[in-house]
Structure formats: C-alpha cells, structure tokens
Scaffold this active site. Sequence first.
Site, PDB file in Angstrom:
ATOM      1  N   THR A 146      10.742  61.232  23.445  1.00 33.21           N
ATOM      2  CA  THR A 146       9.311  61.163  23.805  1.00 33.21           C
ATOM      3  C   THR A 146       8.589  60.492  22.635  1.00 33.21           C
ATOM      4  O   THR A 146       8.540  59.267  22.571  1.00 33.21           O
ATOM      5  CB  THR A 146       8.731  62.553  24.125  1.00 33.21           C
ATOM      6  N   THR A 184       8.633  69.197  23.507  1.00 35.84           N
ATOM      7  CA  THR A 184       9.782  70.054  23.615  1.00 35.84           C
ATOM      8  C   THR A 184      10.940  69.587  22.750  1.00 35.84           C
ATOM      9  O   THR A 184      11.104  68.410  22.503  1.00 35.84           O
ATOM     10  CB  THR A 184      10.213  70.021  25.078  1.00 35.84           C
ATOM     11  N   ASN A 387      -1.755  64.115  17.705  1.00 35.14           N
ATOM     12  CA  ASN A 387      -1.932  65.279  18.543  1.00 35.14           C
ATOM     13  C   ASN A 387      -3.343  65.440  19.076  1.00 35.14           C
ATOM     14  O   ASN A 387      -3.614  66.352  19.853  1.00 35.14           O
ATOM     15  CB  ASN A 387      -1.481  66.530  17.799  1.00 35.14           C
TER      16      ASN A 387
END
Lengths: 392, 392
Positions: A146, A184, A387
């Site tokens: 990712t 994840t 983020n």
Amino acid sequence: MTVTHPQGFRAAGVTAGLKTSGRSDLALVVNDGPLAVAAAVFTTNRVQAAPVVWSRQAVADGVAQAVVLNSGGANACTGPEGFADTHRTAEHTATALGISAGDVLVCSTGLIGERLAMPLLLAGISAAAPVLSADGGADAATAIMTTDTVPKTVVVERRTPEGQPWSVGGMAKGAGMLAPGLATMLCVLTTDAHVDAVTADTALRAATAATFDRVDSDGCMSTNDTVALLASGASGAAVSLADLTDAVTAACAALARAMVGDAEGASHDIAVSVVNAETEQAAVAVARAVTRSNLFKAAVFGNDPNWGRVLAAVGTVPVEVAAYEADQLDVAINGVQICRAGGVGADRALVDLSSAREVHVEIDLHAGAASATVWSNDLTHDYVHENSAYSS
Amino acid sequence: MTVTHPQGFRAAGVTAGLKTSGRSDLALVVNDGPLAVAAAVFTTNRVQAAPVVWSRQAVADGVAQAVVLNSGGANACTGPEGFADTHRTAEHTATALGISAGDVLVCSTGLIGERLAMPLLLAGISAAAPVLSADGGADAATAIMTTDTVPKTVVVERRTPEGQPWSVGGMAKGAGMLAPGLATMLCVLTTDAHVDAVTADTALRAATAATFDRVDSDGCMSTNDTVALLASGASGAAVSLADLTDAVTAACAALARAMVGDAEGASHDIAVSVVNAETEQAAVAVARAVTRSNLFKAAVFGNDPNWGRVLAAVGTVPVEVAAYEADQLDVAINGVQICRAGGVGADRALVDLSSAREVHVEIDLHAGAASATVWSNDLTHDYVHENSAYSS
C-alpha cells in the site's frame, strides 16, 4: 523468490483494478503439499475486518491450501455485506483452484469502511489462478503493497541435523507491528518443513511475539493484521519445534525490521532496549512506553538526544508493571551514557543522531536480569503529512 | 485579577533572568489569611522533579502560606543537588515573607536535566517579595508561561445561600492534562471561602479528576505537574464541600479548556465524548484511546472525518475495561452520524471540519448509561516542529 522459495508453493500477483494507481493489487499463494498445514495470528483489535473473522475460522482446523490477498480496500467496518464479500472471495478462489473454500485464507488492506469492488476482485482471482508459478513470489509481494515503498521479502535456509535442506520464505506489507501504523500489516510465511499444525502454530506464536509484537511504529493497531504460516512438507525434512521456531523467528525478525525501515514518513529507526529489568514483560512495557512518546519521537526527528523525555516516558509505567527506582535509571543514546542515576550524565553534545538512520536507546533499570528491545520510528513532518492527506 | 481576585491574596511576577528570552519567569502567590489552608495534586509520573517531592511534603499537613513558581527550568532529574536547590528556594522565600519554609510550595517548569541558576532565582524572589500586591495576579500568570501564547486565568464568583460573596481565582500554564504535552502543567487556585483542609483537598481532587485529568493533548506526562489550592477564609463565607467542589471544578474546567485551546502547534481542539457506556471509567478509557490515536489526530489536522480510525482506536480498549459490541458502535462527527452499527453511515462529505477549530466526536457504545468527554488536539506539522526544535 520469497514465499515461493520453499518447495511446494506457487504464487501470483496481478492487477485487479482495486487500486486507483493502477498498480498490482491482488496476490495468491498456494500450497501444493503434500501437507496443507497452516497457522495464523491476527490483530487483537476488537473491531475486526471481515477477512480476519473469516480467516480465523478457516485456519482453526490447522489446514489451509491457499491465501488470497488484496490491497486497495480493507473490507473493515462493512457489516454483514462485507463478510459476504469475503465469503465470495474465498469461494471464488476455491473454485479457481479446485479446493474447498474453508481452506482459503483471505487478507485485505486499504481503506476502512468501504465495500470492495467485487467484480474487479473476482475477475482478478480468475486472472491470477492461471499464472500461479513457482517463480511468482516477487509478484505477490509487490501486489500487497500500500504505502510501502519497497516490497518486503525474506528467505531463511536451513538444514536438518542429517543435512536435509529446508527453508522458510516470507512476504509482508505494512509500516508497524501487529498493531501497525497507517494501514494493515499482512504477512504470509511458507515452509517446506514437514511439521504438524500444532508445531506450526506454536512456532508462529513464539516468533511473532518476539518480533512483530515488538515493533511499534505509531502505537496504532489495525483491524486487519494477519500473519499466516503455510507448511507444505515438500522438502521431506522433519523439523523440530525448536528449529522451526528459530527459522520462523529469523524470517519474522527480518520482515519486521524491513517494515520499521520503510515506516511512513520516518527519518530514523529507533531501537529502545531495556536491560536489567525484573522480567522480560517489564522490559517490554518500559520500552513500549518510550516508543509511544510523541515528544521523544519528535525529539529524535530533530536529532535531539532528549533523555529527559525518555525518563518522563519511563516514569509513566506503573510500579506493578515494572520495578525500578527513578534515581537509579541510566540512559545511553548511541552508546553515550547521557543520564546516570536518574540525573545528568555525559555531555549530550557527544551524541550524534544526524549521521545515521538507526538510533539506539538503552535504558538500564537496575532491577533484575531480563531485557527486551522494541523498535519504532521518529515522529516527522512526513508522518503527519501522509496521515493527514491519506484517507484510510 | 486571577489568583488575587479572592480576598486575602497577593501576588507578583518578575524577571529573574532564568529565561533566555528575557521575559518574566518568577511568580509568587501569598495567602494572607486568616486561614492558611492548602491542598495540592501532583503528577503521577514516577520520575518526579525536586519541587514536586518538596511540595508534596510541604502540603501534607494541609497548611501553606505561599507558592513560588519559576519558568525557565524544571529542576527535574537533577539529583540531590536539585532537591537542595528547591529547599533553598523555599527557605529564601520564607525568609523574604517572614514565614516558615515548610509552608512554601515550590513549582518549576522548563528544561529537564539542568540545574537552576540559583543566584538569579534567589535574587528574583528578593525582588518579587516587595512588589507583592492584591493586583499582582496578572503578572504572576504571565511569569509562569513557557510555550503558552497567552496567560490562562479564571475567576469564579459565588454567593452562599445567605448571600455572602466568595470566589475562586486561578492561573495555569501548560499545553495538556495532568499528563501534559511539551512541558509541565502548573496551576494555582485561590479562594476566600472559609473551609478546612480536608474539604479543600476533597474538592480539589474531585475537580481535577473531572477536568485536567480529561485533557490529553499528546499522551505525554510531565515530571512537574502541580495543581495547588490555597484558601484564605478572608470572605468569611462558610462554604460546603459541594459548593466548593462545584466552584473549583468550574475554575479548573475553564483553565483546562484554555490549555487545550493553546496547545502547542494544534489547529483543532477535539472533544471526544463517549455515551451509553457501562461505567464512567469505561467511557473515559474509550475516549482516551481515541485521543491517543496519532492516526486519528493527523486525520483531523487534514480535516478528514476518519471514523475508521476512531473505530480502530476504540477496538484497542480491552473488553474487561469497556463493554461493547463492535457491530453496535455509532460514531458522529460534528453531529453527522457517519458510522452506524459499526459500519458506514451518513456520507462523510457532510462533515465540515475546516470551518471551526472545535471538533466534536461522539461515540455511542450502546452498553449502558454512563458518559464522559476527553479533550485533545490534532497532530500537526507545527507540533512536530515545536517538539523537534525545542529541547526540554
């Protein structure tokens, strides 16, 4: 080679179209046996994604023949419909491979709270199955990325006392521990060792406890974390629990270190070692308190060997968790003893944090003989940027 | 007016020269009685600064007549020499005021691990004592600032059932809770209510538990946090425990809110309310888990109403701490129910985070009738900058 290095495995990585970037996003790993032994550990988060709920059930009997993994969507917080999507994913994979759906583990990573584009996903599985190959490990490792900037793979080669070769292969994605960062952590390990399910499970739990559980990039825990181990037995090598544990631990340690080194926005990798603790758990608790201090992590970003922030973090650990006297604490950063007996030690100007990515913090509790190390990263502008700009 | 609003108090704020900025850095608050009642709460950090160790002893008898506070140095992790410095500070203050050193509370804030410049500090005390005045509250509030951009003060005026006026005044510095951010949280509260030491202590503990303990700017806890309450009795108003608690809680709430609003580098103040929890402690634990999620805090900085990160944080709270079912969780952000029953709710595009500093998150656990709110801030580039560039 990664997960296809051990004998008895094929893998593939293809582009299903789940990622808007157009990069590959679907991976298959298949165990061709003769054994179909499997074990897995999952996030301890109480909010669990559909594939975690599914895979936990599927692996409970110690048997699995395939793992299907997708990036581009976590299938978390998607309700009964999301679980049905995971079920269909397993069924479709099983049909494509001619196996039972109950022997297919499913892993997903990406945005929380959105349904997967199932037509794309199922078509991707149909496309991946025919291209499964004993050379497909690298493609699979790439397809699960990712925000990873590099694929993370490992091979550990061993021999039995009788000289018979066997190995462990692995791939992982993510930026943190079993409670990882932005998204994840997924990891698939393969081995051609001839072991039973209890041995595989015991080895995997010991290995992850000593490796992934001691990486804490940003203190946040995902809903999707999965580490699976598949054993084919294809080498014919009967391997003891101790030897399997050792090899799987080595593989997990390498992948965990690679994740720290690729953590989102980080400019430093920080190893916090606590020595002379009463128990290993106490050492881990103290180390983790330091790795969760935003103030200390920001100081490291600024190349500031701020031992006061280390002590302030150590001081938050309750006495029932870790015994120590505050006026006996020593702290060394990159080998310089800048805090002695809870007070000023060597000149902080002697500590150079700017010339290397790795930072080593050693905290001596003077309370016993146990020790532990937890890895983390610094808190940077890039972490905040990634983020706040990225929606997951 | 602040701490000098209630009758019976004088204060001063002067420049001792401890701060390199040249700003005022030494404050005195004196209780002229007739009562000399005092109570205080301190950091629970096991690494405690010398002034905390001193003041805890000094206030144990429920009596204090003065508080001396300095910015420009925390006097933490400074060993026996640092404690001797605090002792000398109390002795010097006592001599200047003609009282006993055991009735002087000492508070320090600034860098950890460095000795205070004692000649400057003692000279500052000598300079402050003669200028103590019933109008000195504002000067005192300014002198305790570190990275605060504004002084934080409060006045709460009350009357007894018989109509007799009394009040609580207060000043505070800091960017967080009793476990605050960059540096220490210090707070001095004064009241002219006529109360005994047990009443003062009980009221103060209840007030701080419901206010400062529910502010968590960045999860980091200082070595120096102190909240002191001095009661002069000068109003002559006999005040009940309930009424004192109510007024002190109001004062603490206002100061706590002001600290959140001035937290280092923050661009949003975030109120995380947990409703329908089994117990108030469960509600606090869930709210605190969310306020400690760097991922969620970074998302708020990016004006992203990321409910998936809220759920991921809620999911880290152990079941023995807070009962709930993951598939029953509701989350509203700024009144928009974007997560229902653990899954997708209203369109996240309906949530506007960019037009106001305050962000309200409400999490419904559907597990009881208790509720609590914890305040925090977003995680910003400026936070990283201030805490990597500043050495404390």
